[in-house]
Enzyme design. Structure first.
Site, PDB file in Angstrom:
ATOM      1  N   THR A 182      33.734 -71.385  16.878  1.00 47.66           N
ATOM      2  CA  THR A 182      33.311 -70.721  15.937  1.00 47.66           C
ATOM      3  C   THR A 182      31.878 -70.616  15.609  1.00 47.66           C
ATOM      4  OG1 THR A 182      33.774 -71.561  13.971  1.00 47.66           O
ATOM      5  CG2 THR A 182      35.481 -69.935  14.947  1.00 47.66           C
ATOM      6  N   GLU A 328      38.911 -65.921  15.200  1.00 50.02           N
ATOM      7  CA  GLU A 328      40.123 -66.189  15.200  1.00 50.02           C
ATOM      8  C   GLU A 328      41.147 -65.339  15.654  1.00 50.02           C
ATOM      9  OE1 GLU A 328      37.648 -66.645  12.980  1.00 50.02           O
ATOM     10  OE2 GLU A 328      37.663 -68.610  12.120  1.00 50.02           O
ATOM     11  N   LYS A 438      28.018 -60.763  -7.003  1.00 51.94           N
ATOM     12  CA  LYS A 438      28.812 -60.596  -8.455  1.00 51.94           C
ATOM     13  C   LYS A 438      27.561 -60.489  -9.595  1.00 51.94           C
ATOM     14  CE  LYS A 438      32.127 -63.339  -6.366  1.00 51.94           C
ATOM     15  NZ  LYS A 438      31.769 -64.531  -5.641  1.00 51.94           N
ATOM     16  N   TRP A 443      31.570 -56.622  -8.993  1.00 57.49           N
ATOM     17  CA  TRP A 443      31.274 -56.970  -7.746  1.00 57.49           C
ATOM     18  C   TRP A 443      30.388 -55.873  -7.142  1.00 57.49           C
ATOM     19  CZ3 TRP A 443      36.243 -59.109  -4.723  1.00 57.49           C
ATOM     20  CH2 TRP A 443      36.512 -60.665  -5.201  1.00 57.49           C
TER      21      TRP A 443
HETATM   22  P1  AMP Z   1      33.031 -63.748  14.278  1.00 53.29           P
HETATM   23  O1  AMP Z   1      34.114 -64.707  14.131  1.00 53.29           O
HETATM   24  O2  AMP Z   1      31.635 -64.401  14.657  1.00 53.29           O
HETATM   25  O3  AMP Z   1      33.435 -62.869  15.310  1.00 53.29           O
HETATM   26  O4  AMP Z   1      32.820 -62.834  12.958  1.00 53.29           O
HETATM   27  C1  AMP Z   1      33.884 -62.081  12.569  1.00 53.29           C
HETATM   28  C2  AMP Z   1      33.387 -61.252  11.190  1.00 53.29           C
HETATM   29  O5  AMP Z   1      32.425 -60.430  11.408  1.00 53.29           O
HETATM   30  C3  AMP Z   1      34.702 -60.898  10.381  1.00 53.29           C
HETATM   31  O6  AMP Z   1      35.222 -61.752   9.574  1.00 53.29           O
HETATM   32  C4  AMP Z   1      33.784 -59.767   9.512  1.00 53.29           C
HETATM   33  O7  AMP Z   1      33.261 -60.560   8.601  1.00 53.29           O
HETATM   34  C5  AMP Z   1      32.838 -59.256  10.496  1.00 53.29           C
HETATM   35  N1  AMP Z   1      32.929 -57.909  11.190  1.00 53.29           N
HETATM   36  C6  AMP Z   1      33.690 -58.083  12.279  1.00 53.29           C
HETATM   37  N2  AMP Z   1      33.789 -56.729  12.658  1.00 53.29           N
HETATM   38  C7  AMP Z   1      33.660 -55.991  11.504  1.00 53.29           C
HETATM   39  C8  AMP Z   1      33.528 -54.679  11.158  1.00 53.29           C
HETATM   40  N3  AMP Z   1      34.128 -53.662  11.882  1.00 53.29           N
HETATM   41  N4  AMP Z   1      32.988 -54.543   9.831  1.00 53.29           N
HETATM   42  C9  AMP Z   1      32.574 -55.051   9.029  1.00 53.29           C
HETATM   43  N5  AMP Z   1      32.676 -56.556   9.313  1.00 53.29           N
HETATM   44  C10 AMP Z   1      32.965 -56.938  10.577  1.00 53.29           C
END
Ligand code: AMP
Length: 546
Positions: A182, A328, A438, A443
């Site tokens: 990640t 994940e 916040k 929020w």
């Molecule tokens: P990653 O593990 O680097 O792919 O990042 C995942 C994170 O990207 C998620 O937990 C979200 O915070 C953000 N994310 C992915 N898709 C979306 C979406 N359609 N809208 C808002 N946030 C998103």
């Protein structure tokens, strides 16, 4: 009661997805930039050859084979050949720092490394620290190149002499197929991993879901596919598996550069997926204004799809919607599709729907919970953490017990995203838990503010963060890239558009950022998302006192 069972013990293995490749559309093309093109039948044979090559290097069940490449046909070959042998494909994030790169290679216990020539400088910095790597294969990419370290040879040359016969074995569907690390958070990256069963179910469900919809972005056998999210990151959202099973023409762009637009136009690419930044770079570039992209469908994920960007893409005829997932989760959890009842809605309503986070795919459960894991009622007033269950979520982090338990506390995977479920069952993310602002005990969603500011016609890009404030705890601050660098009125334009949302009752007046900092760049993570951690640091170092 005892029922007879004489059946073949059918395990959900990637090889069962692969088998149809030979006969379904053997002459269909797979293209790599302007360098290479071949048929599905050739691809089928080369996957067998790659397995033979790896076997000749001593790769056995459970061994790690790591790839460092740009998006290519080679990666696609590895997506199949490596797991189908029973080995594990480690897709390496090519933008890691040398320190993190070495950590992930040793932590994953990589045995074979396949590396593109462009990464030689990076690899040379760390190879002295390798603990488990036995052999390196290099990729010259049809250029005159010889590495100045020991390797077993060049990918294409080594494949040539291999046999096209390889018996991919049967084994337990719960065998791990892929792993990667990640990005983005503090400390060393954490390894997530996915089994054959998970990738097969992820693929088949997505085929069913994309095939069942008509708006805005169906994906079926008539499409031409090009990924625009790196293949090292969550298997390019699993879409190369989906595309291969459907037998569509596939175009792999290699390194993301000017070639992307040429490839889209030349091959009339109809289906892609990317983070908002990449689409912004394509549609926001004045040099592309003259091109017709009306045949192109794009799923945006990895970050929220700002309305301003969706609008400008839709105005150019691009069909667009968001999808949601994370490293994940393999990754697809939701797609912001239009229901059949919504086909005739007006432009604005459509824009609202496709920029939601989406409706859960079949087999996916998403709950919105409070800190005590109590499920919250539906509606935008009930914001909490999203927790998930689906058959394709990582079971934990590789060799990191505590974090794995934390990820799965209460039997649900904790996304760290906050949002709500609306009355019709669509999810809307309002922030990352760590990014929410916040202020004065209330929020404020940084994503809502970005969404609103992005609709100001003179704004090219925007990012909003919360910064420490003695009186209110935190206050919102916006970083804005104007479309026109000399735009003196940009700040008042941003404030004015936010005031229209205050008047419409969408936000409170005190949610308007205190400062609009005009910049010519906004930092991005290694996968092209706005890097709010770095932005907060930049703010603290450069702007906090000013
Ligand atoms: P990653 O593990 O680097 O792919 O990042 C995942 C994170 O990207 C998620 O937990 C979200 O915070 C953000 N994310 C992915 N898709 C979306 C979406 N359609 N809208 C808002 N946030 C998103």
């Amino acid at each position: 009661m005892k029922f007879p069972n004489y059946a073949y013990d059918y395990q959900l293995l990637i090889k069962h997805l692969f088998e149809r490749v030979r006969d379904w559309r053997p002459n269909q093309e797979i293209i790599y930039r302007d360098k290479f093109s071949y048929t599905y039948l050739d691809f089928y044979k080369r996957v067998h050859k790659l397995a033979n090559l790896l076997k000749s290097l001593g790769v056995e069940k459970g061994d790690m084979v790591a790839f460092m490449d740009w998006d290519s046909h080679r990666y696609l070959e590895a997506y199949f050949a490596v797991p189908m042998m029973g080995a594990i494909l480690h897709t390496i994030n090519v933008r890691l720092s040398p320190d993190q790169l070495l950590y992930t290679i040793n932590h994953a216990e990589d045995k074979i490394l396949v590396i593109h020539k462009d990464f030689e400088p990076l690899i040379k910095k760390v190879m002295g620290g390798f603990e488990t790597v036995k052999d390196i294969i290099f990729i010259s990419d049809w250029e005159d190149y010889k590495p100045d370290f020991d390797t077993v040879g060049e990918y294409e040359e080594l494949l040539e002499s291999q046999s096209e016969e390889y018996e991919f074995p049967d084994f337990d569907e719960n065998t791990v197929a892929t792993t990667f690390y990640t990005t983005g958070t503090t400390g060393y990256p954490k390894g997530v991993f996915f089994t054959h069963r998970q990738l097969v179910l992820h693929t088949i469900t997505a085929i069913a879901q994309f095939g069942a919809i008509t708006e805005p972005t169906p994906f079926n056998q008539f499409d031409v596919y090009m990924p625009l999210t790196p293949m090292f990151h969550v298997h390019a959202w699993g879409v190369p598996y989906i595309a291969t099973v459907m037998g569509v023409k596939q175009v792999y762009p290699g390194r993301y550069d000017d070639m992307i637009v040429k490839l889209i136009l030349q091959h009339r690419v109809t289906f892609s997926h990317c983070v908002p930044t990449i689409l912004q770079m394509i549609v926001g570039n004045p040099a592309t204004a003259k091109f017709d992209f009306s045949f192109w469908k794009v799923v945006i994920g990895g970050a929220a799809l700002p309305k301003g960007l969706a609008k400008s893409a839709m105005e150019r005829g691009i069909k667009i919607m968001s999808g949601y997932g994370m490293s994940e989760t393999a990754p697809i959890l939701t797609l912001a599709v239009l229901r059949p009842d919504d086909m005739d809605v007006d432009f604005e309503t459509k824009l609202d729907i496709v920029t939601k986070t989406g409706f859960p795919e079949p087999l996916v459960y998403i709950k919105v919970v409070d800190e005590n894991m109590n499920e919250l009622p539906r509606g935008r007033k009930h914001v909490g953490e999203l927790v998930v269950r689906a058959p394709w979520l990582t079971a934990g982090y590789f060799k990191v017990e505590e974090k794995s338990k934390e990820l799965w506390r209460g039997g649900w995977l904790h996304t760290g995203d906050i949002g709500y479920k609306d009355e019709t069952g669509y999810i809307k993310i309002t922030d990352r838990l760590k990014d929410v602002i916040k202020t004065g005990g209330e929020w404020v969603s940084s994503l809502d503010l970005e969404n609103m500011i992005s609709q100001c016609p003179s704004v090219a890009q925007v990012a909003v963060i919360g910064v420490p404030d003695d009186k209110w705890g935190e206050r919102p601050v916006a970083f804005v890239i104007p479309k026109n660098a000399d735009d003196k009125g940009i700040e008042s334009a941003c404030r004015n558009i936010l005031l229209t949302f205050v008047e419409a009752g969408k936000i409170e007046k005190w949610a308007i950022p205190d400062r609009f900092i005009i910049v010519d760049d906004i930092p991005k993570t290694s996968v092209g998302k706005i890097d709010k951690k770095v932005l907060r640091k930049i703010y603290a170092e450069k702007y906090a006192k000013g």
